[in-house]
Design an enzyme around this catalytic site. Structure first.
Site, mmCIF file in Angstrom:
data_model
loop_
_atom_site.group_PDB
_atom_site.id
_atom_site.type_symbol
_atom_site.label_atom_id
_atom_site.label_comp_id
_atom_site.label_asym_id
_atom_site.label_seq_id
_atom_site.Cartn_x
_atom_site.Cartn_y
_atom_site.Cartn_z
ATOM 1 N N THR A 48 10.992 -35.922 83.402
ATOM 2 C CA THR A 48 9.839 -34.748 83.547
ATOM 3 C C THR A 48 9.632 -35.006 84.880
ATOM 4 O OG1 THR A 48 9.363 -35.389 81.088
ATOM 5 C CG2 THR A 48 7.579 -34.382 82.603
ATOM 6 N N THR A 67 9.769 -29.770 82.698
ATOM 7 C CA THR A 67 10.713 -30.969 82.293
ATOM 8 C C THR A 67 11.963 -30.428 81.768
ATOM 9 O OG1 THR A 67 11.085 -32.925 80.862
ATOM 10 C CG2 THR A 67 10.047 -30.891 80.072
#
Length: 532
Positions: free
Chosen positions: A346, A364
Site C-alpha cells: 500500500t 494499493t
C-alpha cells in the site's frame, strides 16, 4: 542477569532521522521523494492540492510500482480550505461481475499470508489473473481532479509520471530487495519476469556508481496515451481494449463491461468525535474507519498525561485495540488474525496547498507487486484484490460477483470542533498495521501536543489482531512491562524488513503555514514543500 537469548535480535545499529518540510505554499508527503517532488511542482505551477495528489499518484506508478499504480484501488479524503465537512473519493475494491466462487476451490489447509484464510488451490486468489479485482485507481484519480482540481490539463499532471516511466525504476538496494522478495512468483508471469528478473534471477544493484534502471514495459506509452486521449480511455477507449485483451489471454475474468461500468464515487466523509474537541473525517464504510472509531471510544477514558504517553497509556491502548480487532474479525465471521508478514503493499500520500485544502490518499495493489502480473500490452501491474475476500462459500466476506470486501485503509483529516486551531491530514501503509500507527500519530499530536518531528520519531506499538501486541524495543522498560501485564507481547525492531510497523505520514496546517513529515524508516519517503 539477562539471558542472551531473551534479548531481541537487532539488525540496525544506527539512529535514523527524517526531516520535516514546512512552507506557506503547500507541502506534499509521499513514500517516494520523486513522487512528492512531482506533486510539489504542480503546486508551484498553479495547481491545487487535488491536482498535486493526482500527479503524485501517477508518478508513484513509475517509482514505487510494488505499492500502487494504474492497476490498483484506493480511497481519498478531501477537505477544501474554509470548509468544515470533508468528502470521500471512493474507488475501493469491487469484484468483477464474472467472479465465480467455484473458481477458488479450497485445499482444506489454512493459508498464513496477509490473511488467515483457507488455502485456495494454486493460490489463484493471491496471484495470477483470477486474483484481479476491477482496477479503479485511474477512475479515482480522475474523479479527484474532476471534483476538486483546477482547470490544469490532465496532460500536465501526467507529465512527471511519463518522464519517470521513460527513465525507468532505479535499480538501487531497496528496489532489488523488494523485487527479490517477490521473485518466486514474478517468475511465473512472462512480462513480469522479463522486466524484473533479467536472466531469470533477481538483480543486484551496481556495486559502484549510479544505479541502473528497470524499463517498465509499456507503462510509459500507456501514460502518454492517457495524457493525449484522457483518463476515460483506460475504461472505454484504446487502453481499455488492450487491458481486456491481455486479461482474457491470461485467463482472467475482468472484462470490457467491468471497465466501462467502473466508477469512483464522491460522498460525505463520516466523522468520529475525538474527546469532544476534534472531529476525525474518515473514508468510512468498509475501510478501517469503524474500528478506528471503536479505538477512539475505548481510549476516551484514558486521559493523556502532561508528560506524554506513559506505560499506563500504552497498556490501555493495547487492550482497547485487541478488543476492537476481536470485534472487527468476529463481525466478519473470519478466522482469527495472524501476524501479517512484511509484504503488505500500500502507499499513502498527503497534500496541503497554499490555500489550506487538504487531500489524503491511500492507494494499493494489496500484496507487494499485487498479483505479480504485468499486462504486456500496457505495462500495467495488476492488483490481487480478490485476496481480501474469505474464499469460504457463504462467509460474511465471501467472493461474489460485484462484491466489495473489507479492507484496512485509513486516510483521515482532523479538524477542531470549534475555533480555528490547526488541521491535520494523514494516513499510512501497512495492512492491518495501519490503524495502530494512525491512532498513535493523531493521539501524540492532538492529545499530547507533540510537533510532527517528535511524533514521527517516537517508538510505537502495533496491534494487528486480537491475540498479540508488538512493541518497539526502544520503548522504556516500564512500558514494555506494562504491555506484558496487559496481554501477550512480542518485542520487535522497527526496520525496513521485516516490516513490523506501518509507514505513516502527516501534515499540519494553520494560519502560519503548513508542515509535513514522512515515515522515518522508509528509505525513499519524503516531505517536500512547494517553493514560493
Amino acid at each position: 542477569m539477562t539471558v542472551a537469548a531473551e534479548v531481541p535480535y537487532r539488525t540496525q545499529n544506527w539512529t535514523l532521522r527524517k526531516p520535516m518540510a514546512s512552507g506557506r505554499n503547500g507541502v506534499v508527503v509521499s513514500q517516494n521523494r520523486e513522487a512528492a517532488e512531482a506533486g510539489a511542482a504542480i503546486l508551484e505551477a498553479g495547481g491545487n492540492a487535488a491536482d498535486a495528489a493526482v500527479a503524485a499518484c501517477f508518478a508513484l506508478a513509475a517509482v514505487e510500482p510494488w505499492n500502487s499504480g494504474l492497476g490498483g484501488i484506493g480511497f481519498a479524503v478531501v477537505l477544501k480550505a474554509g470548509e468544515t465537512k470533508a468528502k470521500v473519493v471512493d474507488f475501493g475494491p469491487v469484484a468483477p461481475r464474472r467472479a465465480d466462487p467455484s473458481s477458488y476451490p479450497l485445499t482444506g489447509a489454512m493459508k498464513n499470508d496477509l490473511f488467515t484464510w483457507p488455502e485456495v488451490v494454486g493460490d489463484v486468489n493471491i496471484h495470477g489473473p483470477l486474483s484481479f479485482v476491477i482496477p479503479s485507481s485511474v477512475a479515482g484519480y480522475a474523479k479527484l481532479k474532476e471534483s476538486f482540481g483546477t482547470a490544469m490539463p490532465v496532460a500536465d499532471l501526467l507529465a512527471p509520471a511519463i518522464t519517470l516511466a521513460r527513465r525507468g525504476l532505479a535499480q538501487d538496494w531497496y528496489t532489488t530487495l523488494k523485487v527479490a522478495s517477490s521473485a518466486s512468483v514474478l517468475r511465473l508471469y512472462a512480462e513480469s519476469a522479463r522486466i524484473y528478473l533479467p536472466g531469470g534471477l533477481p538483480p543486484v544493484p551496481p556495486y559502484q556508481g549510479k544505479p541502473g534502471f528497470f524499463r517498465l514495459g509499456n507503462l510509459a506509452s500507456t501514460l502518454e496515451r492517457l495524457a493525449s486521449a484522457g483518463l476515460d480511455d483506460f475504461y472505454t477507449g484504446e487502453i481499455a481494449g488492450r487491458l481486456v485483451a491481455d486479461i482474457k489471454a491470461l485467463g482472467g475474468v475482468v472484462d470490457a463491461e467491468d471497465l466501462a461500468a467502473c466508477r469512483a464515487i464522491v460522498r460525505d466523509a463520516p466523522t468520529i468525535d475525538w474527546r469532544g474537541t476534534h472531529l476525525v473525517h474518515t473514508a468510512g464504510g468498509l475501510t478501517a474507519a469503524p474500528t478506528l472509531e471503536a479505538v477512539v471510544e475505548g481510549m476516551d477514558a484514558t486521559r493523556p498525561g502532561a508528560e506524554g504517553p506513559d506505560a499506563a497509556w500504552f497498556a490501555s491502548l493495547s487492550r482497547v485495540m485487541r478488543e476492537a480487532y476481536a470485534s472487527r474479525l468476529e463481525g466478519l465471521g473470519a478466522a482469527k488474525a495472524a501476524t501479517e508478514p512484511g509484504d503488505t503493499c500500500t502507499t499513502h500520500l498527503t497534500v496541503v496547498d497554499g490555500e489550506g485544502t487538504l487531500v489524503t490518499v491511500t492507494t494499493t495493489l494489496l500484496s507487494s507487486m499485487g498479483s505479480r502480473v504485468v499486462l504486456p500490452d500496457t505495462g500495467v501491474l495488476m492488483n490481487n484484490g480478490m485476496m481480501w475476500f474469505d474464499p469460504r462459500p457463504g462467509s460474511a466476506n465471501a467472493i461474489a460477483p460485484g462484491a466489495r470486501p473489507l479492507c484496512n485503509m485509513c486516510p483521515v483529516i482532523v479538524t477542531p470542533k470549534t475555533g480555528s486551531g490547526p488541521r491535520f491530514a494523514g494516513g499510512a501503509s501497512g495492512g492491518r498495521r495501519i490503524l495502530a500507527s494512525v491512532y498513535q500519530m493523531l493521539a501524540w499530536t492532538v492529545d499530547f501536543g507533540m510537533g510532527l518531528e517528535e511524533a514521527a520519531h517516537r517508538p510505537r506499538i502495533d496491534v494487528s489482531g486480537p491475540d498479540q501486541t508488538s512493541a518497539d524495543l526502544r520503548l522504556p522498560a516500564d512500558t514494555l512491562a506494562a504491555l506484558e501485564a496487559a496481554g501477550p507481547v512480542v518485542v520487535v525492531e522497527h526496520g525496513v524488513l521485516p516490516i513490523n510497523f506501518a509507514c505513516p505520514n502527516l501534515v499540519r496546517v494553520d494560519a502560519e503555514g503548513a508542515q509535513g513529515i514522512s515515515d522515518v524508516i522508509s528509505p525513499w519517503s519524503a516531505a517536500v514543500a512547494a517553493k514560493g
